[in-house]
Write a protein that holds these residues in place. Structure first.
Motif, PDB file in Angstrom:
ATOM      1  N   VAL A 120       0.778  -1.335  -0.001  1.00 44.81           N
ATOM      2  CA  VAL A 120      -0.098  -0.094  -0.104  1.00 44.81           C
ATOM      3  C   VAL A 120       0.787   1.199   0.019  1.00 44.81           C
ATOM      4  O   VAL A 120       1.738   1.424   0.988  1.00 44.81           O
ATOM      5  CB  VAL A 120      -0.896  -0.040   1.229  1.00 44.81           C
ATOM      6  N   SER A 121       0.849   2.083  -0.946  1.00 45.93           N
ATOM      7  CA  SER A 121       1.765   3.147  -1.113  1.00 45.93           C
ATOM      8  C   SER A 121       1.075   4.142  -2.042  1.00 45.93           C
ATOM      9  O   SER A 121       0.614   3.774  -3.364  1.00 45.93           O
ATOM     10  CB  SER A 121       2.927   2.938  -1.825  1.00 45.93           C
ATOM     11  N   THR A 122       0.588   5.204  -1.546  1.00 47.48           N
ATOM     12  CA  THR A 122      -0.007   6.278  -2.472  1.00 47.48           C
ATOM     13  C   THR A 122       0.630   6.625  -3.447  1.00 47.48           C
ATOM     14  O   THR A 122       0.098   7.027  -4.609  1.00 47.48           O
ATOM     15  CB  THR A 122      -0.529   7.551  -1.552  1.00 47.48           C
ATOM     16  N   ASN A 123       2.239   6.539  -3.425  1.00 51.24           N
ATOM     17  CA  ASN A 123       2.926   7.014  -4.492  1.00 51.24           C
ATOM     18  C   ASN A 123       3.502   5.819  -5.173  1.00 51.24           C
ATOM     19  O   ASN A 123       4.040   4.884  -4.521  1.00 51.24           O
ATOM     20  CB  ASN A 123       3.977   7.759  -4.139  1.00 51.24           C
ATOM     21  N   TYR A 124       3.337   5.651  -6.531  1.00 48.82           N
ATOM     22  CA  TYR A 124       4.066   4.292  -7.300  1.00 48.82           C
ATOM     23  C   TYR A 124       4.284   4.657  -8.784  1.00 48.82           C
ATOM     24  O   TYR A 124       4.110   6.031  -8.901  1.00 48.82           O
ATOM     25  CB  TYR A 124       3.010   3.473  -7.319  1.00 48.82           C
ATOM     26  N   ALA A 125       5.159   3.779  -9.356  1.00 47.53           N
ATOM     27  CA  ALA A 125       5.602   4.293 -10.761  1.00 47.53           C
ATOM     28  C   ALA A 125       4.296   4.742 -11.761  1.00 47.53           C
ATOM     29  O   ALA A 125       3.093   4.187 -11.317  1.00 47.53           O
ATOM     30  CB  ALA A 125       6.226   2.771 -11.352  1.00 47.53           C
ATOM     31  N   PRO A 126       4.018   5.595 -12.523  1.00 46.94           N
ATOM     32  CA  PRO A 126       5.587   6.230 -13.269  1.00 46.94           C
ATOM     33  C   PRO A 126       6.161   7.238 -12.549  1.00 46.94           C
ATOM     34  O   PRO A 126       6.992   7.877 -13.073  1.00 46.94           O
ATOM     35  CB  PRO A 126       5.146   6.477 -14.549  1.00 46.94           C
ATOM     36  N   VAL A 139       2.400  -4.583   3.247  1.00 50.40           N
ATOM     37  CA  VAL A 139       3.407  -3.769   3.622  1.00 50.40           C
ATOM     38  C   VAL A 139       2.742  -2.267   3.259  1.00 50.40           C
ATOM     39  O   VAL A 139       2.400  -2.169   2.179  1.00 50.40           O
ATOM     40  CB  VAL A 139       4.433  -4.087   2.942  1.00 50.40           C
ATOM     41  N   SER A 140       2.805  -1.253   4.072  1.00 61.34           N
ATOM     42  CA  SER A 140       2.373   0.021   3.737  1.00 61.34           C
ATOM     43  C   SER A 140       3.554   1.182   3.935  1.00 61.34           C
ATOM     44  O   SER A 140       4.508   0.962   4.917  1.00 61.34           O
ATOM     45  CB  SER A 140       1.264   0.542   4.651  1.00 61.34           C
ATOM     46  N   GLN A 141       3.517   2.005   3.011  1.00 62.26           N
ATOM     47  CA  GLN A 141       4.554   3.251   3.132  1.00 62.26           C
ATOM     48  C   GLN A 141       3.744   4.349   3.669  1.00 62.26           C
ATOM     49  O   GLN A 141       2.796   4.901   3.249  1.00 62.26           O
ATOM     50  CB  GLN A 141       5.141   3.464   1.720  1.00 62.26           C
ATOM     51  N   MET A 142       4.611   5.063   4.717  1.00 63.46           N
ATOM     52  CA  MET A 142       4.172   6.372   5.144  1.00 63.46           C
ATOM     53  C   MET A 142       5.337   7.287   5.181  1.00 63.46           C
ATOM     54  O   MET A 142       6.364   6.936   5.533  1.00 63.46           O
ATOM     55  CB  MET A 142       3.947   6.058   6.430  1.00 63.46           C
ATOM     56  N   PRO A 143       4.859   8.602   4.594  1.00 61.89           N
ATOM     57  CA  PRO A 143       3.771   8.758   4.056  1.00 61.89           C
ATOM     58  C   PRO A 143       2.964   8.120   2.923  1.00 61.89           C
ATOM     59  O   PRO A 143       3.902   7.519   2.190  1.00 61.89           O
ATOM     60  CB  PRO A 143       3.741  10.384   3.849  1.00 61.89           C
ATOM     61  N   SER A 144       1.773   8.346   2.600  1.00 63.71           N
ATOM     62  CA  SER A 144       0.716   9.093   3.081  1.00 63.71           C
ATOM     63  C   SER A 144       0.411   8.290   4.537  1.00 63.71           C
ATOM     64  O   SER A 144       0.306   7.174   4.724  1.00 63.71           O
ATOM     65  CB  SER A 144      -0.475   9.538   2.384  1.00 63.71           C
ATOM     66  N   LEU A 145      -0.432   9.272   5.337  1.00 60.47           N
ATOM     67  CA  LEU A 145      -0.942   8.792   6.546  1.00 60.47           C
ATOM     68  C   LEU A 145      -2.174   7.733   6.094  1.00 60.47           C
ATOM     69  O   LEU A 145      -2.324   6.798   6.712  1.00 60.47           O
ATOM     70  CB  LEU A 145      -1.728  10.045   7.372  1.00 60.47           C
ATOM     71  N   ALA A 146      -2.924   8.087   5.190  1.00 62.33           N
ATOM     72  CA  ALA A 146      -3.910   7.158   4.735  1.00 62.33           C
ATOM     73  C   ALA A 146      -3.346   5.735   4.140  1.00 62.33           C
ATOM     74  O   ALA A 146      -4.110   4.725   4.353  1.00 62.33           O
ATOM     75  CB  ALA A 146      -4.720   8.000   3.508  1.00 62.33           C
ATOM     76  N   GLY A 147      -2.179   5.993   3.597  1.00 61.67           N
ATOM     77  CA  GLY A 147      -1.531   4.546   3.302  1.00 61.67           C
ATOM     78  C   GLY A 147      -1.386   3.500   4.617  1.00 61.67           C
ATOM     79  O   GLY A 147      -1.638   2.570   4.368  1.00 61.67           O
TER      80      GLY A 147
END
Length: 420
Positions: free
Chosen positions: A18-24, A120-128
């Motif tokens: 889970v990550s709000t940011n991803y490729a591209p 597995v989640s990436q923070m930020p974002s908080l929502a992630g």
């Protein structure tokens, strides 16, 4: 090359990233989430990613995704589930809250189907982080939260309007996401006290530094400078990446005002770009460039004389810029205009590839630039420490292996052969 699921320890495992940011997206945490998910897919796992629409660092949704509400793509063997969300062109506490709320709402309403074995989640974002915690709790599977920034501290330290109220809300969300996590990864040891203050036992915290996600420069440096219009005899100081509040990039514009013979280049996007352009109006020695493509990114970095990382004086323990890994790879000296007691300063000192100056002090920054420009051999020697540091500590292989170790802790049978 993918390994057969029958021979890989991850063979058949179902993993959700889970990550709000991803490729591209090419900068920030997106490349790390992407490379991690694709690494696990290549190792035989069945990997899905829950993410947003590409928007960073410009904070504008990329054209091909405008009007998209939900979509599924296959990238590098990963099923990428994108959900629409609000993207604020300018940052205030209220707009950031709306961004996070929209990411959370669309992720909760339409999570990827199926039951993962781990999240597995990436923070930020908080929502992630909250999404990762909720999905893991729903399926009763382990959650690994990875802290790239401490958003509660960021809101308090970055100068964003309404930051005090936002800090309290962000800290509450972080506490929810982290306290129930099986493991919490942090990218720098300076984050540990902040994470522990959120109620995480020290025994569940692991240090997982970011790795370099770019290749070293390959183009002729003089040719790249000529293409960009940078004279050989003009010192060029370049900042690459997000132009946000916490970066305090006004110091670079003010440095250019003090020194007409020095060229300042700001490459990237962000919600402060327009304000910085207005501040630089009438200064012919300030350039604004769009983010360079992946094929030429480090060539542009290497063409500069000095690479700048700047932060407001108030930024101490909430962020270590991911740009540093790319800076070190480019083999140019780094000037860090940051608080001496923060994690960014620690990383620059540890690398041996840069110098520290007082934050928000254009005169101090200019003095450091002039000193390096006056001694090119010393500048080159300083920059050469960057790739050495990357090779010792920040290789992709080492970084991904640390995440494999996290999975092995929460899914113990990944240590040996696949499940029977």
């Amino acid at each position: 090359m993918s390994e057969a699921s029958g021979t890989s320890p991850l063979g058949g495992r179902r993993l959700l990233v889970v990550s709000t940011n991803y490729a591209p997206e090419l900068t920030g945490i997106g490349p790390y989430a992407t490379q991690l998910a694709e690494h696990w897919a290549a190792s035989g796992a069945r990997v899905r990613a829950l993410t947003g629409l590409p928007h960073y660092p410009s904070w504008q949704v990329e054209e091909e995704y405008r009007g998209v509400w939900r979509t599924v793509e296959i990238r590098g063997g990963v099923g990428v589930h994108r959900r629409r969300h609000y993207v604020p062109p300018r940052q205030t506490a209220l707009k950031r809250a709306a961004f996070e709320a929209s990411v959370l709402a669309t992720g909760l309403l339409a999570p990827p189907p199926g039951r993962p074995d781990a999240v597995v989640s990436q923070m930020p974002s908080l929502a992630g982080g909250v999404l990762g915690a909720r999905i893991a709790r729903r399926h009763r599977v382990p959650h690994i939260a990875v802290v790239q920034d401490l958003m509660g501290a960021a809101a308090a330290q970055s100068g964003i309007r309404g930051g005090d109220r936002a800090a309290a809300v962000a800290a509450a969300a972080e506490r929810y996401a982290l306290r129930g996590a099986a493991l919490v990864g942090v990218i720098h040891e300076s984050f540990v006290p902040g994470v522990r203050a959120l109620g995480v036992d020290a025994g569940r915290i692991r240090i997982v530094p970011n790795w370099t996600h770019v290749q070293g420069p390959t183009a002729d440096r003089a040719a790249t400078r000529a293409r960009l219009g940078w004279p050989a005899d003009t010192p060029v100081i370049l900042h690459s990446g997000n132009m946000g509040l916490k970066q305090g990039l006004e110091v670079l514009v003010d440095t250019a005002r003090l020194a007409p013979d020095v060229r300042v280049v700001l490459m990237g996007g962000g919600n402060q770009r327009d304000a910085l352009r207005a501040r630089a109006e009438g200064l012919p020695n300030v350039d604004f460039l769009q983010p360079a493509g992946a094929e030429e990114f480090t060539d542009v970095l290497a063409a500069a004389d000095v690479l700048a990382v700047t932060q407001r004086a108030s930024v101490l323990d909430m962020s270590v810029p991911s740009k540093l890994t790319s800076y070190f790879t480019s083999a140019r000296p780094v000037i860090a205009s940051v608080a001496d007691e923060g994690g960014t300063a620690d990383e620059v000192r540890r690398s041996g590839a840069g110098v520290l100056v007082a934050p928000e002090d254009p005169a101090a920054l200019l003095e450091a630039v002039r000193k390096l420009a006056a001694d090119p051999a010393a500048a080159d020697a300083l920059g050469a420490e960057g790739p050495r540091y990357v090779a010792r500590h920040l290789s992709r292989e080492a970084g991904l292996a640390r995440f494999d170790a996290l999975l092995a802790e929460v899914l113990p049978d990944t240590r040996g052969s696949h499940r029977r």
